[in-house]
Design an enzyme around this catalytic site. Sequence first.
Site, short mmCIF file in Angstrom:
data_model
loop_
_atom_site.label_atom_id
_atom_site.label_comp_id
_atom_site.label_asym_id
_atom_site.label_seq_id
_atom_site.Cartn_x
_atom_site.Cartn_y
_atom_site.Cartn_z
N SER A 9 0.84 -1.20 0.00
CA SER A 9 0.00 0.00 0.00
C SER A 9 0.87 1.24 0.00
O SER A 9 1.64 1.49 0.94
CB SER A 9 -0.89 0.02 1.24
OG SER A 9 -1.45 1.31 1.39
N HIS A 34 -1.09 -1.37 -4.31
CA HIS A 34 -2.38 -1.06 -3.66
C HIS A 34 -2.50 0.45 -3.46
O HIS A 34 -1.63 1.09 -2.87
CB HIS A 34 -2.43 -1.78 -2.32
CG HIS A 34 -3.75 -1.71 -1.61
ND1 HIS A 34 -4.81 -2.54 -1.92
CD2 HIS A 34 -4.18 -0.91 -0.61
CE1 HIS A 34 -5.84 -2.26 -1.12
NE2 HIS A 34 -5.48 -1.26 -0.32
N ASP A 36 -4.97 3.46 -2.00
CA ASP A 36 -6.12 3.71 -1.12
C ASP A 36 -6.76 5.05 -1.42
O ASP A 36 -6.17 6.10 -1.19
CB ASP A 36 -5.65 3.67 0.33
CG ASP A 36 -5.29 2.26 0.77
OD1 ASP A 36 -6.18 1.39 0.72
OD2 ASP A 36 -4.13 2.03 1.14
N MET A 38 -9.63 7.62 -0.47
CA MET A 38 -10.52 7.96 0.66
C MET A 38 -11.14 9.34 0.41
O MET A 38 -10.47 10.24 -0.09
CB MET A 38 -9.73 7.98 1.96
CG MET A 38 -8.98 6.70 2.25
SD MET A 38 -8.24 6.72 3.89
CE MET A 38 -7.18 5.27 3.80
N HIS A 67 -8.36 0.54 -4.07
CA HIS A 67 -9.29 0.29 -2.96
C HIS A 67 -10.08 1.57 -2.70
O HIS A 67 -9.55 2.54 -2.16
CB HIS A 67 -8.45 -0.13 -1.74
CG HIS A 67 -9.23 -0.42 -0.50
ND1 HIS A 67 -8.62 -0.61 0.73
CD2 HIS A 67 -10.57 -0.55 -0.27
CE1 HIS A 67 -9.54 -0.85 1.65
NE2 HIS A 67 -10.73 -0.81 1.08
N MET A 69 -12.45 3.65 -0.75
CA MET A 69 -13.14 3.85 0.54
C MET A 69 -13.93 5.15 0.43
O MET A 69 -13.59 6.17 1.02
CB MET A 69 -12.10 3.89 1.67
CG MET A 69 -11.58 2.50 2.02
SD MET A 69 -10.01 2.55 2.88
CE MET A 69 -8.91 2.73 1.49
N MET A 138 -11.25 -6.45 5.60
CA MET A 138 -10.47 -5.44 6.34
C MET A 138 -10.16 -5.97 7.74
O MET A 138 -11.05 -6.44 8.45
CB MET A 138 -11.27 -4.13 6.47
CG MET A 138 -11.43 -3.33 5.19
SD MET A 138 -9.91 -2.88 4.37
CE MET A 138 -9.08 -1.87 5.60
N GLY A 146 -1.00 1.93 9.47
CA GLY A 146 -0.29 1.82 10.74
C GLY A 146 -1.12 1.41 11.95
O GLY A 146 -0.68 1.57 13.08
N ASP A 173 -6.31 -6.66 4.51
CA ASP A 173 -5.73 -5.32 4.50
C ASP A 173 -5.87 -4.73 5.89
O ASP A 173 -6.98 -4.61 6.42
CB ASP A 173 -6.51 -4.48 3.46
CG ASP A 173 -5.99 -3.06 3.29
OD1 ASP A 173 -4.95 -2.71 3.89
OD2 ASP A 173 -6.64 -2.30 2.55
N GLY A 174 -4.72 -4.35 6.47
CA GLY A 174 -4.72 -3.68 7.77
C GLY A 174 -3.88 -4.41 8.80
O GLY A 174 -4.20 -5.53 9.20
N GLY A 195 1.17 -1.82 4.22
CA GLY A 195 1.68 -0.47 4.07
C GLY A 195 2.86 -0.21 4.97
O GLY A 195 4.02 -0.28 4.56
C1 DX5 Z 1 -6.45 1.38 5.53
C2 DX5 Z 1 -6.01 1.06 4.12
C3 DX5 Z 1 -4.82 0.19 4.08
C4 DX5 Z 1 -3.58 0.75 4.73
C5 DX5 Z 1 -2.88 -0.43 5.35
O1 DX5 Z 1 -7.70 1.93 5.53
O2 DX5 Z 1 -7.04 0.42 3.41
O3 DX5 Z 1 -4.53 -0.25 2.75
O4 DX5 Z 1 -2.71 1.41 3.87
O5 DX5 Z 1 -1.83 0.04 6.09
P1 DX5 Z 1 -1.07 -0.86 7.15
O6 DX5 Z 1 -0.52 -2.04 6.40
O7 DX5 Z 1 -0.02 0.05 7.66
O8 DX5 Z 1 -2.06 -1.27 8.21
ZN ZN Z 2 -6.44 -0.51 1.44
#
Ligand code: DX5
Ligand code: ZN
Length: 212
Positions: A9, A34, A36, A38, A67, A69, A138, A146, A173-174, A195
Amino acid sequence: MSKIIISPSILSADFANLERDIKRVEDAGADWIHMDVMDGHFVPNITIGVPVVKSIKKVTKLPLDVHLMIENPEKYIEPFAKAGADILTFHYEAVNDVPSIVDMIKSFGIKAGMSIKPKTFPDEVLKYLEILDLLLVMTVEPGFGGQSFMENCAEKIPVIKRHAPENLIIQVDGGINAQTAKICTNYGANSLVAGNYIYKSDNIISAVQSLR
Ligand code: DX5
Ligand code: ZN
């Protein structure tokens, strides 16, 4: 055992050096990138949009795993598909008519993914597994990188797997790191998003490889 798809990510990358940071994970053997998206409504954070996907498309050959969101994802399928998304994942909680949005995504010749938040029960989405290419579980509340992995979310994976067609990609993811990746792949996930674990590590190559 089938291959695990690693999708770093870029939310945790340096946004002033995205091309460099994408090359780094490419060289480390990543499979997808990946991204993200948002909107500050579906989640309490704002990140990137269509122009960034379009620019990144020019600097990598890896498939772009986008992805979404966002609320009303149906309004944005076409622009993200045309910008170069190869996998477009929307949130189940953000739509009313799952089959029509899946059809819309597939009409652009790309993979259709659907994601579920931590509080969504897997039983709700079993009827859609047949039409999806990817189901994203998720393992944190979407919105930020993080955060800590929630194992109870990963427990949804075997339920999904039991009802899934052979070729469904089950992504998590997460909070994914070498330990939590193992938990998820043991449960049956075959795609891992990470990420912080990758981008904040001192050695990106070994971080990516440690997820396999
Ligand atoms: C969170 C995102 C993730 C995020 C994951 O809402 O969808 O893709 O970047 O980050 P880490 O791997 O640091 O939890
Ligand atoms: Zn994501």
